[in-house]
Design a protein around this motif. Structure first.
Motif, PDB file in Angstrom:
ATOM      1  N   VAL A  46      39.521  34.955  47.762  1.00  0.00           N
ATOM      2  CA  VAL A  46      38.926  35.559  46.575  1.00  0.00           C
ATOM      3  C   VAL A  46      39.438  34.816  45.337  1.00  0.00           C
ATOM      4  O   VAL A  46      40.479  34.164  45.383  1.00  0.00           O
ATOM      5  N   ASP A  47      38.702  34.946  44.257  1.00  0.00           N
ATOM      6  CA  ASP A  47      39.109  34.316  43.005  1.00  0.00           C
ATOM      7  C   ASP A  47      40.066  35.189  42.207  1.00  0.00           C
ATOM      8  O   ASP A  47      40.913  34.686  41.477  1.00  0.00           O
ATOM      9  N   LEU A  48      39.899  36.517  42.346  1.00  0.00           N
ATOM     10  CA  LEU A  48      40.688  37.460  41.564  1.00  0.00           C
ATOM     11  C   LEU A  48      40.966  38.711  42.382  1.00  0.00           C
ATOM     12  O   LEU A  48      40.094  39.182  43.109  1.00  0.00           O
ATOM     13  N   VAL A  49      42.179  39.235  42.224  1.00  0.00           N
ATOM     14  CA  VAL A  49      42.529  40.526  42.800  1.00  0.00           C
ATOM     15  C   VAL A  49      42.823  41.463  41.632  1.00  0.00           C
ATOM     16  O   VAL A  49      43.669  41.165  40.786  1.00  0.00           O
ATOM     17  N   ILE A  50      42.077  42.575  41.550  1.00  0.00           N
ATOM     18  CA  ILE A  50      42.362  43.627  40.577  1.00  0.00           C
ATOM     19  C   ILE A  50      43.144  44.681  41.342  1.00  0.00           C
ATOM     20  O   ILE A  50      42.636  45.272  42.295  1.00  0.00           O
ATOM     21  N   GLY A  69      53.070  35.074  47.922  1.00  0.00           N
ATOM     22  CA  GLY A  69      53.424  34.200  49.027  1.00  0.00           C
ATOM     23  C   GLY A  69      52.226  33.820  49.879  1.00  0.00           C
ATOM     24  O   GLY A  69      52.226  32.804  50.563  1.00  0.00           O
ATOM     25  N   HIS A  70      51.193  34.620  49.825  1.00  0.00           N
ATOM     26  CA  HIS A  70      50.012  34.473  50.683  1.00  0.00           C
ATOM     27  C   HIS A  70      48.893  33.677  50.004  1.00  0.00           C
ATOM     28  O   HIS A  70      48.207  32.897  50.640  1.00  0.00           O
ATOM     29  N   CYS A  71      48.689  33.914  48.726  1.00  0.00           N
ATOM     30  CA  CYS A  71      47.539  33.344  48.013  1.00  0.00           C
ATOM     31  C   CYS A  71      47.983  32.940  46.611  1.00  0.00           C
ATOM     32  O   CYS A  71      47.821  33.691  45.667  1.00  0.00           O
ATOM     33  N   GLN A  72      48.560  31.757  46.509  1.00  0.00           N
ATOM     34  CA  GLN A  72      49.110  31.337  45.225  1.00  0.00           C
ATOM     35  C   GLN A  72      48.046  30.924  44.222  1.00  0.00           C
ATOM     36  O   GLN A  72      48.290  30.918  43.027  1.00  0.00           O
ATOM     37  N   THR A  73      46.847  30.587  44.685  1.00  0.00           N
ATOM     38  CA  THR A  73      45.809  30.135  43.769  1.00  0.00           C
ATOM     39  C   THR A  73      44.972  31.268  43.187  1.00  0.00           C
ATOM     40  O   THR A  73      44.361  31.097  42.146  1.00  0.00           O
ATOM     41  N   CYS A  74      44.926  32.423  43.873  1.00  0.00           N
ATOM     42  CA  CYS A  74      44.102  33.512  43.337  1.00  0.00           C
ATOM     43  C   CYS A  74      44.809  34.158  42.145  1.00  0.00           C
ATOM     44  O   CYS A  74      46.029  34.220  42.075  1.00  0.00           O
ATOM     45  N   ARG A  75      44.012  34.601  41.234  1.00  0.00           N
ATOM     46  CA  ARG A  75      44.519  35.260  40.035  1.00  0.00           C
ATOM     47  C   ARG A  75      44.667  36.752  40.322  1.00  0.00           C
ATOM     48  O   ARG A  75      43.955  37.298  41.152  1.00  0.00           O
ATOM     49  N   VAL A  76      45.588  37.405  39.613  1.00  0.00           N
ATOM     50  CA  VAL A  76      45.840  38.830  39.831  1.00  0.00           C
ATOM     51  C   VAL A  76      45.872  39.548  38.487  1.00  0.00           C
ATOM     52  O   VAL A  76      46.564  39.108  37.560  1.00  0.00           O
ATOM     53  N   LEU A 113      35.433  43.142  31.679  1.00  0.00           N
ATOM     54  CA  LEU A 113      34.731  41.868  31.869  1.00  0.00           C
ATOM     55  C   LEU A 113      35.319  40.762  31.007  1.00  0.00           C
ATOM     56  O   LEU A 113      35.358  39.603  31.432  1.00  0.00           O
ATOM     57  N   ASP A 114      35.791  41.085  29.819  1.00  0.00           N
ATOM     58  CA  ASP A 114      36.462  40.078  28.985  1.00  0.00           C
ATOM     59  C   ASP A 114      37.705  39.540  29.690  1.00  0.00           C
ATOM     60  O   ASP A 114      37.945  38.329  29.714  1.00  0.00           O
ATOM     61  N   LYS A 115      38.494  40.432  30.275  1.00  0.00           N
ATOM     62  CA  LYS A 115      39.713  40.015  30.986  1.00  0.00           C
ATOM     63  C   LYS A 115      39.368  39.185  32.223  1.00  0.00           C
ATOM     64  O   LYS A 115      39.998  38.166  32.484  1.00  0.00           O
ATOM     65  N   VAL A 116      38.373  39.640  32.989  1.00  0.00           N
ATOM     66  CA  VAL A 116      37.979  38.927  34.201  1.00  0.00           C
ATOM     67  C   VAL A 116      37.481  37.526  33.842  1.00  0.00           C
ATOM     68  O   VAL A 116      37.883  36.532  34.459  1.00  0.00           O
ATOM     69  N   THR A 117      36.634  37.432  32.845  1.00  0.00           N
ATOM     70  CA  THR A 117      36.096  36.139  32.433  1.00  0.00           C
ATOM     71  C   THR A 117      37.205  35.215  31.934  1.00  0.00           C
ATOM     72  O   THR A 117      37.197  34.016  32.226  1.00  0.00           O
ATOM     73  N   ALA A 118      38.167  35.772  31.213  1.00  0.00           N
ATOM     74  CA  ALA A 118      39.286  34.957  30.747  1.00  0.00           C
ATOM     75  C   ALA A 118      40.113  34.413  31.918  1.00  0.00           C
ATOM     76  O   ALA A 118      40.638  33.292  31.854  1.00  0.00           O
ATOM     77  N   LEU A 119      40.201  35.173  32.994  1.00  0.00           N
ATOM     78  CA  LEU A 119      41.007  34.760  34.143  1.00  0.00           C
ATOM     79  C   LEU A 119      40.297  33.785  35.065  1.00  0.00           C
ATOM     80  O   LEU A 119      40.900  32.821  35.539  1.00  0.00           O
ATOM     81  N   ILE A 120      39.018  34.045  35.361  1.00  0.00           N
ATOM     82  CA  ILE A 120      38.323  33.220  36.379  1.00  0.00           C
ATOM     83  C   ILE A 120      36.992  32.653  35.902  1.00  0.00           C
ATOM     84  O   ILE A 120      36.305  31.981  36.671  1.00  0.00           O
ATOM     85  N   GLY A 121      36.620  32.918  34.671  1.00  0.00           N
ATOM     86  CA  GLY A 121      35.350  32.412  34.171  1.00  0.00           C
ATOM     87  C   GLY A 121      34.192  33.303  34.547  1.00  0.00           C
ATOM     88  O   GLY A 121      34.377  34.332  35.203  1.00  0.00           O
ATOM     89  N   PRO A 122      32.988  32.925  34.130  1.00  0.00           N
ATOM     90  CA  PRO A 122      31.814  33.732  34.460  1.00  0.00           C
ATOM     91  C   PRO A 122      31.545  33.720  35.966  1.00  0.00           C
ATOM     92  O   PRO A 122      32.054  32.872  36.698  1.00  0.00           O
TER      93      PRO A 122
END
Length: 125
Positions: A46-50, A69-76, A113-122
């Motif tokens: 996934v791209d983002l975990v909320i 430790g599991h997913c260093q590239t995904c944003r949280v 949506l502003d926060k999500v877009t700032a983290l992973i883009g549209p």
């Protein structure tokens, strides 16, 4: 299409976040607790975990530690509405444990949506 894993033990919160994210074009996966979240991440990136902080089984801070430790590239993005009730800044603790952003409940669609877009883009790049 970018994907978001929404982890919250409250089904109404998950449904609301799903509605907001899907209306903006994101794919959404849901988990009702930390153990289910980790299982969901084993099956697909996934791209983002909320991530809600207060949950049964594994709370959000525990999930965050394992997740890093599991997913260093995904944003949280950690979310919580209970910190003020117990007099602790758990969202602040979430940033120490590796959350990329925090959001206090309640929040509206635009703020999320502003926060999500700032983290992973549209949703679709």
């Amino acid at each position: 299409m970018k994907s978001v894993l929404v982890v919250d033990d409250d089904p109404s919160i998950r449904a609301l976040i799903r509605l907001y994210l899907e209306s903006a074009g994101y794919a959404v996966i849901e988990a009702g607790d930390g153990k289910r979240a980790m299982a969901a991440l084993d099956g697909q990136p996934v791209d983002l975990v909320i991530l809600d902080i207060f949950m049964p089984e594994m709370d959000g801070l525990e999930v965050l530690q394992v997740l890093r430790g599991h997913c260093q590239t995904c944003r949280v993005m950690a979310i919580s509405g209970g910190s003020a009730k117990i007099g602790m800044d758990l969202l602040g603790h979430a940033t120490i444990f590796g959350a990329d952003a925090v959001l206090e409940k309640p929040f509206g669609e635009v703020t999320l949506l502003d926060k999500v877009t700032a983290l992973i883009g549209p949703a679709a790049d």
